[in-house]
Design an enzyme around this catalytic site. Sequence first.
Site, PDB file in Angstrom:
ATOM      1  N   ASN A  26       0.839  -1.198   0.000  1.00 30.68           N
ATOM      2  CA  ASN A  26       0.000   0.000   0.000  1.00 30.68           C
ATOM      3  C   ASN A  26       0.875   1.249   0.000  1.00 30.68           C
ATOM      4  O   ASN A  26       1.944   1.286   0.615  1.00 30.68           O
ATOM      5  CB  ASN A  26      -1.033   0.002   1.139  1.00 30.68           C
ATOM      6  CG  ASN A  26      -0.464  -0.276   2.511  1.00 30.68           C
ATOM      7  OD1 ASN A  26       0.597  -0.874   2.648  1.00 30.68           O
ATOM      8  ND2 ASN A  26      -1.167   0.163   3.529  1.00 30.68           N
ATOM      9  N   GLU A  79       0.344   5.225   0.621  1.00 30.11           N
ATOM     10  CA  GLU A  79      -0.585   6.262   1.082  1.00 30.11           C
ATOM     11  C   GLU A  79      -0.154   7.645   0.589  1.00 30.11           C
ATOM     12  O   GLU A  79       0.941   7.818   0.033  1.00 30.11           O
ATOM     13  CB  GLU A  79      -0.690   6.209   2.610  1.00 30.11           C
ATOM     14  CG  GLU A  79      -1.251   4.869   3.064  1.00 30.11           C
ATOM     15  CD  GLU A  79      -1.480   4.768   4.565  1.00 30.11           C
ATOM     16  OE1 GLU A  79      -0.979   5.614   5.334  1.00 30.11           O
ATOM     17  OE2 GLU A  79      -2.174   3.811   4.961  1.00 30.11           O
ATOM     18  N   CYS A  96      -4.228   0.563  -2.375  1.00 28.47           N
ATOM     19  CA  CYS A  96      -4.017  -0.668  -1.613  1.00 28.47           C
ATOM     20  C   CYS A  96      -2.956  -1.550  -2.275  1.00 28.47           C
ATOM     21  O   CYS A  96      -2.734  -1.492  -3.496  1.00 28.47           O
ATOM     22  CB  CYS A  96      -5.306  -1.476  -1.533  1.00 28.47           C
ATOM     23  SG  CYS A  96      -6.620  -0.698  -0.602  1.00 28.47           S
ATOM     24  N   GLU A 145      -3.028  -4.749  -2.904  1.00 31.46           N
ATOM     25  CA  GLU A 145      -3.549  -5.704  -3.891  1.00 31.46           C
ATOM     26  C   GLU A 145      -3.669  -5.060  -5.265  1.00 31.46           C
ATOM     27  O   GLU A 145      -3.328  -5.652  -6.283  1.00 31.46           O
ATOM     28  CB  GLU A 145      -4.936  -6.206  -3.460  1.00 31.46           C
ATOM     29  CG  GLU A 145      -4.968  -6.942  -2.140  1.00 31.46           C
ATOM     30  CD  GLU A 145      -5.194  -6.025  -0.940  1.00 31.46           C
ATOM     31  OE1 GLU A 145      -4.682  -4.875  -0.933  1.00 31.46           O
ATOM     32  OE2 GLU A 145      -5.874  -6.468  -0.004  1.00 31.46           O
ATOM     33  N   CYS A 150     -10.108  -5.113   0.939  1.00 33.07           N
ATOM     34  CA  CYS A 150     -11.230  -4.171   0.920  1.00 33.07           C
ATOM     35  C   CYS A 150     -12.128  -4.458  -0.283  1.00 33.07           C
ATOM     36  O   CYS A 150     -11.768  -5.195  -1.208  1.00 33.07           O
ATOM     37  CB  CYS A 150     -10.726  -2.737   0.885  1.00 33.07           C
ATOM     38  SG  CYS A 150     -10.247  -2.140  -0.751  1.00 33.07           S
ATOM     39  N   CYS A 209     -10.702  -3.604  -3.816  1.00 32.62           N
ATOM     40  CA  CYS A 209      -9.733  -4.601  -4.305  1.00 32.62           C
ATOM     41  C   CYS A 209     -10.436  -5.885  -4.720  1.00 32.62           C
ATOM     42  O   CYS A 209     -10.061  -6.512  -5.719  1.00 32.62           O
ATOM     43  CB  CYS A 209      -8.671  -4.869  -3.246  1.00 32.62           C
ATOM     44  SG  CYS A 209      -7.559  -3.452  -3.026  1.00 32.62           S
TER      45      CYS A 209
HETATM   46  N1  THU Z   1      -5.265  -1.475   2.637  1.00 30.67           N
HETATM   47  C1  THU Z   1      -4.712  -2.299   1.698  1.00 30.67           C
HETATM   48  O1  THU Z   1      -3.582  -2.087   1.241  1.00 30.67           O
HETATM   49  N2  THU Z   1      -5.450  -3.346   1.275  1.00 30.67           N
HETATM   50  C2  THU Z   1      -6.714  -3.625   1.702  1.00 30.67           C
HETATM   51  O2  THU Z   1      -7.370  -4.474   1.124  1.00 30.67           O
HETATM   52  C3  THU Z   1      -7.223  -2.941   2.890  1.00 30.67           C
HETATM   53  C4  THU Z   1      -6.586  -1.652   3.189  1.00 30.67           C
HETATM   54  C5  THU Z   1      -4.489  -0.320   3.080  1.00 30.67           C
HETATM   55  C6  THU Z   1      -5.067   0.999   2.660  1.00 30.67           C
HETATM   56  C7  THU Z   1      -4.477   1.914   3.689  1.00 30.67           C
HETATM   57  O3  THU Z   1      -3.179   2.296   3.258  1.00 30.67           O
HETATM   58  C8  THU Z   1      -4.341   1.059   4.931  1.00 30.67           C
HETATM   59  O4  THU Z   1      -4.427  -0.282   4.477  1.00 30.67           O
HETATM   60  C9  THU Z   1      -5.400   1.303   5.978  1.00 30.67           C
HETATM   61  O5  THU Z   1      -6.661   1.243   5.438  1.00 30.67           O
END
Ligand code: THU
Length: 135
Positions: free
Chosen positions: A44, A46, A55, A57, A86, A89
């Site tokens: 991920n 940000e 994310c 994935e 999530c 994804c």
């Molecule tokens: N996140 C992912 O990378 N994958 C997911 O399927 C769930 C959430 C990340 C997004 C964000 O950077 C952090 O987790 C918190 O939500």
Amino acid sequence: MDVDREQLILAARAARSNAYTPYSNYRVGAAVITADGTLFTGCNVENASYPASICAERVAITKAVSEGHRDFVAIAIATENGGAPCGICRQVMFEFVPEMRVFLVDEVNVTGDFILRELLPHGFGPDSLPDTAQR
Ligand code: THU
């Protein structure tokens, strides 16, 4: 699949170390493997403009698609607590292979083992569009 599975899980855990998460501090790593054994990883990433974050994935999947690979067999997703992917994804993965395997792992254990379709029942995919739709 057993050897591949271990390789996939190790790659997801390794990718997690590259996560850029100054806002949530929730690091995610993903590794996807295709039918010909090619592996793509993601973490991920940000952003100060929070919705611009992506994310792990989707990083792994879009890396693969952008290099001509869509025949996904399995994805491993590594987090500190074995968290599930999530909804966005799930949707992005469903576009390509609803039957792909999804392994959830933490640093030590496999915490979940699913077929994507189980995680997105009655999903909306390419076949859901009428034949008249532009694709
Ligand atoms: N996140 C992912 O990378 N994958 C997911 O399927 C769930 C959430 C990340 C997004 C964000 O950077 C952090 O987790 C918190 O939500």
